[in-house]
Design a protein around this motif. Structure first.
Motif: not given
Length: 450
Positions: A75-101
């Motif tokens: 989805l366009g998030f870059t960096g190591n996995d921690s960076d990607v997770l935090q960046a995605a959560y900052k953009v949309s907690p709902a998006l991370v929720s979908n990918y963590s179900s």
């Protein structure tokens, strides 16, 4: 000998109440509550233990990788996995929720299964569901295929197909919309595919909630599994059941052997369905037994609330039938009265067993959601991956594993925490060793970077 094994999904470490499943009333009503992944996994393991005590063969399917980092990276998030997770959560907690179900714990949606007596080539066929109706579930198909191919790797006995094309025409929800009726597990059967809409019919009337399974998907699965047309039926689920919250047929219907246990509103024309089933079953040498709950005595609202029909209808080694229900079904008056009626008189069900599965139930998944039914001969059973077959000793080990790795409280805000990502990966890495599955997850193959 042919037996039915139940392959239960092991609840994953990111089990949470994200409320992402439109049309699933329990999921929506419990959105944002604090979940308990440890309790959820232990409840599931206890159910497996109880089925072993009943003399049944029980297996386990491991959780999928969550958070699903490769999906977030696409989805366009870059960096190591921690960076990607935090960046995605900052953009949309709902998006991370979908990918963590942790919804893959409901293995009734993992695949549709046709056992060898029903197929032209005499193999057991699996088609992993594409689950296109819900974004958080649509990512499950490829991983389900990988897991099923690891468990059923012997191609002399098993064929694991790829999921259907991931589009709205071919929405496939797996065994939750599939029933098998037969004299015994060893006999040829009627395979009954239940669908919620005809995707290619422009005149198909809309529902308040979407019909997730399409007729077209069911037809493709039946063809792929090489089923005999005379022994294959396609039946429409009623819009009234879907609109009441029966997003899958297994919320209002369960089958086992010759028995179809269902709610009056499950199908628009249950009288016509009974006649059709009898005609189709006659050449197979059995008479379907229809056990119906009348809406006037057991309202559909109570059926949905209690999840009565999302139960496991099981044939025990002594030939008797048991109905495994969620504890919620014992606490609802209308549900309990119907449960008592099911085991009285000349009904084919001999006993009811209630189990506490509240962590799963709050997300809209009862006993039937948590298991994939597979009928296997002894030879076929010997050819599947043996370490996933459960015993009390193996369940003891998995319980210790859960207590070591799982949190006892999780809120949606925790999903953006890289520590949870590390915890989940550590748990899954150890689990693949316990179940002898090798490096199955992407983070194991690629070398996770945190």
């Amino acid at each position: 000998m042919t037996r039915e094994i139940n392959i239960d999904g092991l609840v994953g470490p990111t089990h949470n109440y994200g409320g992402m499943s439109f049309g699933n009333l329990a999921s929506a009503n419990n959105k944002g509550q604090t979940s308990n992944p440890r309790s959820a996994a232990l409840q599931g393991l206890q159910k497996m233990r109880q089925l072993i005590d009943l003399g049944l063969t029980q297996a386990v399917m491991p959780p999928q990788e969550r958070p699903f980092m490769s999906g977030l990276k696409k989805l366009g998030f870059t960096g190591n996995d921690s960076d990607v997770l935090q960046a995605a959560y900052k953009v949309s907690p709902a998006l991370v929720s979908n990918y963590s179900s942790a919804s893959c714990m409901w293995t009734a949606n993992a695949a549709t299964v046709s056992p060898s007596p029903d197929t032209a080539d005499g193999k057991v066929h699996f088609t992993p569901a594409n689950l296109t109706a819900m974004p958080h579930r649509s990512i499950e198909g490829p991983q389900a295929e990988t897991i099923l191919k690891a468990i059923f790797a012997d191609e002399s006995a098993f064929t694991v197909h790829a999921p259907l094309p991931a589009n709205t025409l071919f929405g496939d929800e797996g065994a939750a919309n599939h029933n098998r009726l037969s004299a015994t597990h060893a006999d040829k059967a009627l395979e009954v595919f239940v669908y919620g809409r005809e995707a290619l019919n422009a005149d198909d009337k809309p529902s308040k909630f979407p019909g997730r399974q399409t007729l077209e998907a069911s037809q493709i699965v039946a063809r792929s599994h090489r089923l005999k047309p005379d022994n294959t039926l396609f039946v429409r689920q009623s819009n009234s059941a879907i609109n009441a919250g029966a997003f899958h047929n297994d919320v209002v219907c369960v089958a086992n052997g010759p028995v179809l246990l269902f709610h009056e509103t499950a199908f628009d024309d249950y009288i016509g369905l009974e006649e059709t089933l009898k005609r189709a079953a006659e050449p197979l040498g059995f008479v379907p037994q229809m056990v119906m709950a009348k809406n006037a005595e057991f309202p559909i609202e109570d059926a949905i609330k209690s999840y009565f029909f999302n139960s496991q209808l099981l044939t025990l080694p002594n030939g008797k039938m048991a109905l495994v229900l969620p504890a919620d079904a014992e606490e609802n008056m209308a549900s309990k009265q119907f449960a008592d009626a099911c085991v009285s008189g000349d009904n084919p069900i001999d006993q009811t067993i209630f189990m506490d599965l509240r962590q799963s139930m709050r997300n809209g998944g009862g006993p039937a959601c948590l298991r994939l039914r597979v009928q296997l001969t002894d030879d076929e059973l010997s050819k599947m991956h043996q370490p996933v077959i459960m015993s009390h000793q193996k369940i003891d080990r998995l319980e210790d594993w859960v207590k070591t790795h799982y949190r006892d409280a999780l809120i949606v805000e925790d999903l953006g925490d890289p520590k949870l990502l590390d915890e989940a990966r550590s748990a899954l890495d150890e689990l693949t060793q316990i179940l002898e599955l090798g490096s199955m997850y992407e983070f194991q193959k690629d070398g996770a970077s945190n």
